[in-house]
Design an enzyme around this catalytic site. Sequence first.
Site, PDB file in Angstrom:
ATOM      1  N   LYS A  46      52.161  31.391  39.710  1.00 59.32           N
ATOM      2  CA  LYS A  46      51.981  31.563  41.156  1.00 59.32           C
ATOM      3  C   LYS A  46      52.947  30.647  41.886  1.00 59.32           C
ATOM      4  O   LYS A  46      53.085  29.475  41.528  1.00 59.32           O
ATOM      5  CB  LYS A  46      50.545  31.204  41.544  1.00 59.32           C
ATOM      6  CG  LYS A  46      49.553  32.208  41.012  1.00 59.32           C
ATOM      7  CD  LYS A  46      48.159  31.998  41.512  1.00 59.32           C
ATOM      8  CE  LYS A  46      47.266  33.145  41.074  1.00 59.32           C
ATOM      9  NZ  LYS A  46      47.394  33.534  39.649  1.00 59.32           N
ATOM     10  N   ASP A  62      52.982  36.188  40.074  1.00 59.22           N
ATOM     11  CA  ASP A  62      51.733  36.791  40.563  1.00 59.22           C
ATOM     12  C   ASP A  62      51.804  36.899  42.085  1.00 59.22           C
ATOM     13  O   ASP A  62      52.485  36.108  42.734  1.00 59.22           O
ATOM     14  CB  ASP A  62      50.534  35.882  40.225  1.00 59.22           C
ATOM     15  CG  ASP A  62      50.159  35.908  38.757  1.00 59.22           C
ATOM     16  OD1 ASP A  62      50.605  36.814  38.029  1.00 59.22           O
ATOM     17  OD2 ASP A  62      49.409  35.004  38.335  1.00 59.22           O
ATOM     18  N   GLN A  92      50.114  44.839  45.428  1.00 59.18           N
ATOM     19  CA  GLN A  92      48.659  45.060  45.550  1.00 59.18           C
ATOM     20  C   GLN A  92      48.382  46.337  46.348  1.00 59.18           C
ATOM     21  O   GLN A  92      48.806  46.451  47.499  1.00 59.18           O
ATOM     22  CB  GLN A  92      48.036  43.866  46.286  1.00 59.18           C
ATOM     23  CG  GLN A  92      48.239  42.532  45.577  1.00 59.18           C
ATOM     24  CD  GLN A  92      48.279  41.356  46.549  1.00 59.18           C
ATOM     25  OE1 GLN A  92      48.880  41.450  47.611  1.00 59.18           O
ATOM     26  NE2 GLN A  92      47.663  40.246  46.168  1.00 59.18           N
ATOM     27  N   ARG A 101      54.229  44.695  38.336  1.00 58.49           N
ATOM     28  CA  ARG A 101      52.826  44.848  37.933  1.00 58.49           C
ATOM     29  C   ARG A 101      52.087  45.417  39.157  1.00 58.49           C
ATOM     30  O   ARG A 101      52.252  44.895  40.264  1.00 58.49           O
ATOM     31  CB  ARG A 101      52.208  43.507  37.547  1.00 58.49           C
ATOM     32  CG  ARG A 101      50.716  43.621  37.239  1.00 58.49           C
ATOM     33  CD  ARG A 101      50.008  42.285  37.241  1.00 58.49           C
ATOM     34  NE  ARG A 101      50.496  41.408  36.201  1.00 58.49           N
ATOM     35  CZ  ARG A 101      50.503  40.077  36.325  1.00 58.49           C
ATOM     36  NH1 ARG A 101      50.091  39.489  37.423  1.00 58.49           N
ATOM     37  NH2 ARG A 101      50.960  39.333  35.334  1.00 58.49           N
ATOM     38  N   ALA A 159      43.223  40.927  44.768  1.00 57.22           N
ATOM     39  CA  ALA A 159      42.050  40.097  44.472  1.00 57.22           C
ATOM     40  C   ALA A 159      41.614  39.189  45.620  1.00 57.22           C
ATOM     41  O   ALA A 159      40.635  38.474  45.481  1.00 57.22           O
ATOM     42  CB  ALA A 159      42.349  39.232  43.247  1.00 57.22           C
ATOM     43  N   THR A 171      44.748  47.041  35.436  1.00 59.39           N
ATOM     44  CA  THR A 171      43.425  47.415  35.944  1.00 59.39           C
ATOM     45  C   THR A 171      42.438  47.551  34.783  1.00 59.39           C
ATOM     46  O   THR A 171      42.845  47.819  33.649  1.00 59.39           O
ATOM     47  CB  THR A 171      43.510  48.762  36.704  1.00 59.39           C
ATOM     48  OG1 THR A 171      42.212  49.132  37.171  1.00 59.39           O
ATOM     49  CG2 THR A 171      44.071  49.893  35.855  1.00 59.39           C
ATOM     50  N   ARG A 190      37.168  33.861  41.255  1.00 58.09           N
ATOM     51  CA  ARG A 190      37.707  35.169  41.652  1.00 58.09           C
ATOM     52  C   ARG A 190      37.225  36.269  40.695  1.00 58.09           C
ATOM     53  O   ARG A 190      36.967  37.387  41.105  1.00 58.09           O
ATOM     54  CB  ARG A 190      39.242  35.136  41.721  1.00 58.09           C
ATOM     55  CG  ARG A 190      39.764  34.423  42.964  1.00 58.09           C
ATOM     56  CD  ARG A 190      41.215  34.733  43.220  1.00 58.09           C
ATOM     57  NE  ARG A 190      42.092  34.200  42.197  1.00 58.09           N
ATOM     58  CZ  ARG A 190      42.485  32.935  42.115  1.00 58.09           C
ATOM     59  NH1 ARG A 190      42.069  32.055  43.020  1.00 58.09           N
ATOM     60  NH2 ARG A 190      43.287  32.529  41.159  1.00 58.09           N
TER      61      ARG A 190
HETATM   62  P1  FDA Z   1      37.765  47.425  40.103  1.00 52.22           P
HETATM   63  O1  FDA Z   1      37.399  46.024  40.510  1.00 52.22           O
HETATM   64  O2  FDA Z   1      38.013  48.420  41.178  1.00 52.22           O
HETATM   65  O3  FDA Z   1      36.647  47.969  39.156  1.00 52.22           O
HETATM   66  C1  FDA Z   1      36.697  49.254  38.583  1.00 52.22           C
HETATM   67  C2  FDA Z   1      35.925  49.277  37.270  1.00 52.22           C
HETATM   68  O4  FDA Z   1      36.584  48.443  36.326  1.00 52.22           O
HETATM   69  C3  FDA Z   1      34.518  48.703  37.368  1.00 52.22           C
HETATM   70  O5  FDA Z   1      33.617  49.659  37.821  1.00 52.22           O
HETATM   71  C4  FDA Z   1      34.271  48.276  35.956  1.00 52.22           C
HETATM   72  O6  FDA Z   1      33.952  49.381  35.152  1.00 52.22           O
HETATM   73  C5  FDA Z   1      35.615  47.754  35.532  1.00 52.22           C
HETATM   74  N1  FDA Z   1      35.734  46.286  35.787  1.00 52.22           N
HETATM   75  C6  FDA Z   1      36.434  45.692  36.775  1.00 52.22           C
HETATM   76  N2  FDA Z   1      36.330  44.356  36.709  1.00 52.22           N
HETATM   77  C7  FDA Z   1      35.537  44.099  35.661  1.00 52.22           C
HETATM   78  C8  FDA Z   1      35.036  42.912  35.079  1.00 52.22           C
HETATM   79  N3  FDA Z   1      35.332  41.707  35.593  1.00 52.22           N
HETATM   80  N4  FDA Z   1      34.241  43.017  34.001  1.00 52.22           N
HETATM   81  C9  FDA Z   1      33.942  44.226  33.480  1.00 52.22           C
HETATM   82  N5  FDA Z   1      34.375  45.387  33.992  1.00 52.22           N
HETATM   83  C10 FDA Z   1      35.154  45.334  35.054  1.00 52.22           C
HETATM   84  N6  FDA Z   1      45.383  40.432  41.800  1.00 52.22           N
HETATM   85  C11 FDA Z   1      46.203  39.909  42.747  1.00 52.22           C
HETATM   86  O7  FDA Z   1      45.892  39.929  43.930  1.00 52.22           O
HETATM   87  N7  FDA Z   1      47.412  39.360  42.362  1.00 52.22           N
HETATM   88  C12 FDA Z   1      47.817  39.353  41.066  1.00 52.22           C
HETATM   89  O8  FDA Z   1      48.921  38.867  40.774  1.00 52.22           O
HETATM   90  C13 FDA Z   1      46.956  39.904  40.079  1.00 52.22           C
HETATM   91  N8  FDA Z   1      47.293  39.916  38.761  1.00 52.22           N
HETATM   92  C14 FDA Z   1      46.509  40.596  37.853  1.00 52.22           C
HETATM   93  C15 FDA Z   1      46.905  40.719  36.525  1.00 52.22           C
HETATM   94  C16 FDA Z   1      46.160  41.504  35.638  1.00 52.22           C
HETATM   95  C17 FDA Z   1      46.632  41.654  34.224  1.00 52.22           C
HETATM   96  C18 FDA Z   1      44.974  42.162  36.096  1.00 52.22           C
HETATM   97  C19 FDA Z   1      44.171  43.037  35.177  1.00 52.22           C
HETATM   98  C20 FDA Z   1      44.547  41.977  37.387  1.00 52.22           C
HETATM   99  C21 FDA Z   1      45.276  41.197  38.271  1.00 52.22           C
HETATM  100  N9  FDA Z   1      44.860  41.005  39.580  1.00 52.22           N
HETATM  101  C22 FDA Z   1      45.720  40.448  40.492  1.00 52.22           C
HETATM  102  C23 FDA Z   1      43.461  41.343  39.965  1.00 52.22           C
HETATM  103  C24 FDA Z   1      43.345  42.709  40.592  1.00 52.22           C
HETATM  104  O9  FDA Z   1      43.945  42.718  41.855  1.00 52.22           O
HETATM  105  C25 FDA Z   1      41.876  43.134  40.727  1.00 52.22           C
HETATM  106  O10 FDA Z   1      41.220  42.217  41.565  1.00 52.22           O
HETATM  107  C26 FDA Z   1      41.126  43.207  39.411  1.00 52.22           C
HETATM  108  O11 FDA Z   1      41.914  43.720  38.380  1.00 52.22           O
HETATM  109  C27 FDA Z   1      39.888  44.094  39.576  1.00 52.22           C
HETATM  110  O12 FDA Z   1      40.272  45.411  39.884  1.00 52.22           O
HETATM  111  P2  FDA Z   1      40.281  46.581  38.804  1.00 52.22           P
HETATM  112  O13 FDA Z   1      41.466  47.438  39.066  1.00 52.22           O
HETATM  113  O14 FDA Z   1      40.262  45.991  37.440  1.00 52.22           O
HETATM  114  O15 FDA Z   1      38.983  47.437  39.042  1.00 52.22           O
END
Ligand code: FDA
Length: 305
Positions: free
Chosen positions: A98, A132, A161, A182, A187, A224, A286
């Site tokens: 970061k 990030d 994002q 990415r 988040a 994701t 987070r």
């Molecule tokens: P979302 O939160 O919409 O959830 C969809 C489904 O995924 C859920 O219903 C569940 O089934 C599953 N799921 C999600 N989270 C889970 C958990 N903790 N445990 C179990 N199941 C879960 N953000 C950012 O702002 N800057 C960044 O640089 C990054 N970098 C980053 C790297 C990587 C490798 C990942 C995977 C994520 C990030 N993020 C990020 C975070 C991202 O923005 C986001 O907040 C999270 O990935 C949660 O969103 P999802 O797309 O996973 O699904």
Amino acid sequence: MEQLLRNFFLYMGRNGLFNRLAKKYGLRFGAGKFVAGESLESALQTIKDLNAQGMKVTIDHLGEFVHNEQEAFMMAEHCMDALEGMAREKVDSNLSLKLTSMGLDISKDLCLSNMEKILSVAQKHRNFVRIDMEDYAHLEMTFDIYEALREKYDNVGLVIQSYLYRSEEDVQRLAEWRTNLRLVKGAYKESPKVAYPDKKDVDDNFKKIVERQLSQGLYAAVATHDEAMIAHTKSYVKEKHIPLDQFEFQMLYGIRTELQKQLVKEGYRVRVYVPYGNDWYGYFMRRLAERPANVGFVIKGMLKK
Ligand code: FDA
């Protein structure tokens, strides 16, 4: 209720006092499920374990609240040590970081000079560094630093994002640099002035930016845990005959591990984001904010101590 808990954890994550206490008392409350230990050695061991399961890694030395030049310098040193350690151990891992931990809030020049040192070490080892994306207040500055770095280095990538209204345009803008992106949903807690308040819009936009990046022939890290986003990516690449080495799925350490293994089995590239270090508190909060259901781990962790 879920939204309330989400806001609570995001608020707690920004609390400096709790952050300092967490550093002092070490990894606890079940945070070990999401953080691969406090030392580089423990992170290297985790990388080896994941590599043995066919997964690539990106490691992140956790660090929030960098207040002065010395702290930013120390954070940069940790990153360079990590790159040296990974090269020495010949593991399949790159680095995520970061810009605020490189001193972005102190001065842009300090941040840039730390980044140049890190990218030079990464270049020496033919490795890659991903910046990030943090909250909206840092977005333009992050782009400025990225563009300045790209004048000299090509082993650096960014994150976009999908909750931001502007993200599709940003993907387009970054295509000029053929940026390795990415793609995430986002988040941080952002104002509806800049970010979609509804999950459905965030999801629709996620699909759009994945498609846009891939259709331009550029590398996409689809980050994701959402099976609907993963399924959409799979069917899009199949339909458009996009090669399997033009994208990867990324997930966080400790989250949906079965799904990670399944994707490897199906022949997809999977990279796990492995955070480590003693500054684990903000990251942990987070993760809880994303999925308050995970608070069960905290309670179990507290009972164990
Ligand atoms: P979302 O939160 O919409 O959830 C969809 C489904 O995924 C859920 O219903 C569940 O089934 C599953 N799921 C999600 N989270 C889970 C958990 N903790 N445990 C179990 N199941 C879960 N953000 C950012 O702002 N800057 C960044 O640089 C990054 N970098 C980053 C790297 C990587 C490798 C990942 C995977 C994520 C990030 N993020 C990020 C975070 C991202 O923005 C986001 O907040 C999270 O990935 C949660 O969103 P999802 O797309 O996973 O699904």
